[in-house]
Design a protein around this motif. Structure first.
Motif, PDB file in Angstrom:
ATOM      1  N   ALA A 183       4.249   0.118  13.341  1.00  0.00           N
ATOM      2  CA  ALA A 183       3.995  -1.246  12.868  1.00  0.00           C
ATOM      3  C   ALA A 183       3.513  -2.144  13.999  1.00  0.00           C
ATOM      4  CB  ALA A 183       5.268  -1.822  12.231  1.00  0.00           C
ATOM      5  N   ILE A 184       4.118  -1.998  15.190  1.00  0.00           N
ATOM      6  CA  ILE A 184       3.668  -2.779  16.344  1.00  0.00           C
ATOM      7  C   ILE A 184       2.190  -2.524  16.617  1.00  0.00           C
ATOM      8  CG2 ILE A 184       3.863  -3.060  18.846  1.00  0.00           C
ATOM      9  CD1 ILE A 184       6.860  -2.410  18.560  1.00  0.00           C
ATOM     10  N   GLU A 185       1.813  -1.256  16.698  1.00  0.00           N
ATOM     11  CA  GLU A 185       0.432  -0.910  17.038  1.00  0.00           C
ATOM     12  C   GLU A 185      -0.543  -1.374  15.966  1.00  0.00           C
ATOM     13  OE1 GLU A 185       1.191   3.021  19.835  1.00  0.00           O
ATOM     14  OE2 GLU A 185       0.497   3.305  17.785  1.00  0.00           O
ATOM     15  N   ILE A 186      -0.166  -1.230  14.700  1.00  0.00           N
ATOM     16  CA  ILE A 186      -1.045  -1.663  13.608  1.00  0.00           C
ATOM     17  C   ILE A 186      -1.184  -3.180  13.624  1.00  0.00           C
ATOM     18  CG2 ILE A 186      -1.214  -1.813  11.089  1.00  0.00           C
ATOM     19  CD1 ILE A 186       0.038   1.051  11.063  1.00  0.00           C
ATOM     20  N   ASN A 217      -4.847   5.546  -0.199  1.00  0.00           N
ATOM     21  CA  ASN A 217      -4.096   6.126   0.912  1.00  0.00           C
ATOM     22  C   ASN A 217      -5.022   6.852   1.881  1.00  0.00           C
ATOM     23  OD1 ASN A 217      -1.604   7.045   2.300  1.00  0.00           O
ATOM     24  ND2 ASN A 217      -2.228   9.051   1.537  1.00  0.00           N
ATOM     25  N   MET A 218      -5.976   7.613   1.350  1.00  0.00           N
ATOM     26  CA  MET A 218      -6.899   8.331   2.231  1.00  0.00           C
ATOM     27  C   MET A 218      -7.801   7.350   2.994  1.00  0.00           C
ATOM     28  SD  MET A 218      -6.083  11.412   2.263  1.00  0.00           S
ATOM     29  CE  MET A 218      -7.470  11.993   3.238  1.00  0.00           C
ATOM     30  N   ALA A 219      -8.161   6.234   2.366  1.00  0.00           N
ATOM     31  CA  ALA A 219      -8.952   5.223   3.073  1.00  0.00           C
ATOM     32  C   ALA A 219      -8.147   4.649   4.237  1.00  0.00           C
ATOM     33  CB  ALA A 219      -9.377   4.116   2.109  1.00  0.00           C
ATOM     34  N   ALA A 220      -6.859   4.434   4.017  1.00  0.00           N
ATOM     35  CA  ALA A 220      -5.992   3.942   5.090  1.00  0.00           C
ATOM     36  C   ALA A 220      -5.902   4.956   6.223  1.00  0.00           C
ATOM     37  CB  ALA A 220      -4.595   3.643   4.536  1.00  0.00           C
ATOM     38  N   ARG A 269      -8.106   7.176   7.039  1.00  0.00           N
ATOM     39  CA  ARG A 269      -9.386   7.202   7.759  1.00  0.00           C
ATOM     40  C   ARG A 269      -9.481   6.031   8.732  1.00  0.00           C
ATOM     41  NH1 ARG A 269     -11.338   9.070   2.706  1.00  0.00           N
ATOM     42  NH2 ARG A 269     -11.866   6.954   2.053  1.00  0.00           N
ATOM     43  N   GLN A 270      -8.999   4.859   8.307  1.00  0.00           N
ATOM     44  CA  GLN A 270      -9.014   3.715   9.218  1.00  0.00           C
ATOM     45  C   GLN A 270      -8.137   3.987  10.434  1.00  0.00           C
ATOM     46  OE1 GLN A 270      -7.236  -0.072   7.908  1.00  0.00           O
ATOM     47  NE2 GLN A 270      -8.876  -1.161   8.989  1.00  0.00           N
ATOM     48  N   MET A 271      -6.972   4.602  10.209  1.00  0.00           N
ATOM     49  CA  MET A 271      -6.076   4.875  11.332  1.00  0.00           C
ATOM     50  C   MET A 271      -6.619   5.957  12.253  1.00  0.00           C
ATOM     51  SD  MET A 271      -2.222   4.346   9.907  1.00  0.00           S
ATOM     52  CE  MET A 271      -2.376   5.397   8.456  1.00  0.00           C
ATOM     53  N   GLY A 282      -8.086   4.417  20.670  1.00  0.00           N
ATOM     54  CA  GLY A 282      -6.938   4.172  21.522  1.00  0.00           C
ATOM     55  C   GLY A 282      -6.076   3.000  21.084  1.00  0.00           C
ATOM     56  N   LYS A 283      -6.313   2.472  19.884  1.00  0.00           N
ATOM     57  CA  LYS A 283      -5.519   1.339  19.395  1.00  0.00           C
ATOM     58  C   LYS A 283      -4.146   1.772  18.901  1.00  0.00           C
ATOM     59  CE  LYS A 283      -9.428  -1.612  18.147  1.00  0.00           C
ATOM     60  NZ  LYS A 283     -10.121  -2.323  17.039  1.00  0.00           N
ATOM     61  N   ILE A 284      -4.036   3.002  18.452  1.00  0.00           N
ATOM     62  CA  ILE A 284      -2.731   3.561  18.103  1.00  0.00           C
ATOM     63  C   ILE A 284      -2.556   4.875  18.854  1.00  0.00           C
ATOM     64  CG2 ILE A 284      -2.647   2.441  15.839  1.00  0.00           C
ATOM     65  CD1 ILE A 284      -3.344   5.089  14.557  1.00  0.00           C
TER      66      ILE A 284
END
Length: 324
Positions: A156-159, A275-278, A280-282, A289-291
């Motif tokens: 949650a912090i990273e997102i 869910n799959m779109a989420a 793919r974003q992650m 390197g954001k998460i």
């Protein structure tokens, strides 16, 4: 093949590792040689029969995995023997082989290691669904994360930071808060030594957080909710404390605030395309390197009970994995 088996509801020490027949895929199914399986707090509850989902006995626990495709059943397109994959299943991941519906698989991105791949579906899926979909956190807003050093908390912090928000991490020790800062937390609160309401007031200049992410429940829920900003969103993610809090609903009225339920497993089942779109974003955030999943421990299959005990005792920061 070897697998962890739960034969009766009970504590993790009652689990056994047994030799079971090798798996064969049916229509629409794939058998995966498991290289890593993520451990999550619900696993502790499932083997005790205390979770929302109660499988028939006996069963093999574990639901998120990464590995290599071993066999492909009829009517499966897009996967072949030897492909590296990430999977999420209701049960069966704590084993050398797992049977996975093809619809519950995704290819492992190039360059990703198996441990990281096994650490991203449930924790990051839950936190993305919570923070992005349910709370609609925006750049410039402030989010408070309770239990921030756990798997979903660090996610949650990273997102939150990837979205451009200010994130306040609350946890039970200075060591855990140090990990939170390493993953982007702008401010921290040790709720074992600080008064939570006063600390939130100071950290937000009296305004309160726009979003509160709560996977803990218990005694910290009410003081946190009393501190929420006008039009705030309180995310009910789980109850790792073991106590389901009872909140006075007049607090929601006074703050114009929302209590928002988060059940990623049901979301993934009911809304698979979203869910799959989420995911793919992650995966894009991961490549940027954001998460970066924090893996604090690795266990052999025979050490699964110890892994679950460590999770139950809150000795874990970030994620731990089983390497069958």
């Amino acid at each position: 093949m070897k697998a962890v088996v739960c034969k009766a509801w009970g504590m993790p020490d009652s689990l056994a590792v047994e030799e079971l027949p090798e798996l064969a895929p049916g229509p629409g199914e794939v058998v995966v040689d498991v290289r890593a399986a993520g451990v999550n707090f619900p696993d502790v509850l499932i083997v005790q029969g205390k979770y929302q989902f109660k499988p028939a006995l006996p069963f093999t626990p574990g639901n998120e995995l990464s590995g290599v495709v071993r066999a492909v059943g009829p009517d499966v397109a897009g996967y072949g023997i030897g492909d590296k994959v990430i999977g999420f299943i209701p049960i069966g991941a704590f084993a050398q082989q797992a049977l996975v519906p093809a619809r519950a698989l995704m290819p492992m991105p190039p360059g990703m290691d198996f441990d990281t791949a096994a650490a991203i579906t449930l924790t990051y899926g839950t936190s993305h669904h919570a923070v992005v979909d349910r709370a609609g956190l925006k750049a410039g807003e402030t989010m408070l994360v309770l239990g921030a050093a756990g798997g979903v908390g660090l996610a949650a912090i990273e997102i939150g930071k990837a979205l451009g928000a200010r994130v306040i991490a609350a946890a039970s020790s200075d060591d855990k808060l140090a990990v939170c800062r390493e993953h982007g937390a702008d401010a921290t609160i040790n709720y074992s030594t600080e008064d939570l309401r006063e600390a939130i007031r100071l950290a937000t200049g009296g305004k309160g957080p726009d979003v509160i992410y709560d996977p803990v429940g218990g005694q910290y829920a009410e003081p946190a909710f009393r501190s929420i900003a006008w039009r705030g969103r309180y995310l009910v993610v789980g109850f790792a404390n073991g106590e389901i809090p009872k909140l006075p609903l007049n607090l929601a009225l006074l703050k114009g605030a929302s209590l928002v339920g988060v059940f990623w497993g049901e979301f993934a089942k009911r809304e698979p395309k979203a869910n799959m779109a989420a995911m793919r974003q992650m995966m894009g955030w991961l490549a940027e390197g954001k998460i970066r999943p924090h893996i604090s421990g690795r266990y052999r299959l025979e050490e699964t009970a110890q892994a679950l005990n460590d999770m139950a005792a809150r000795k874990v920061t970030g994620k731990i994995v089983i390497n069958p």
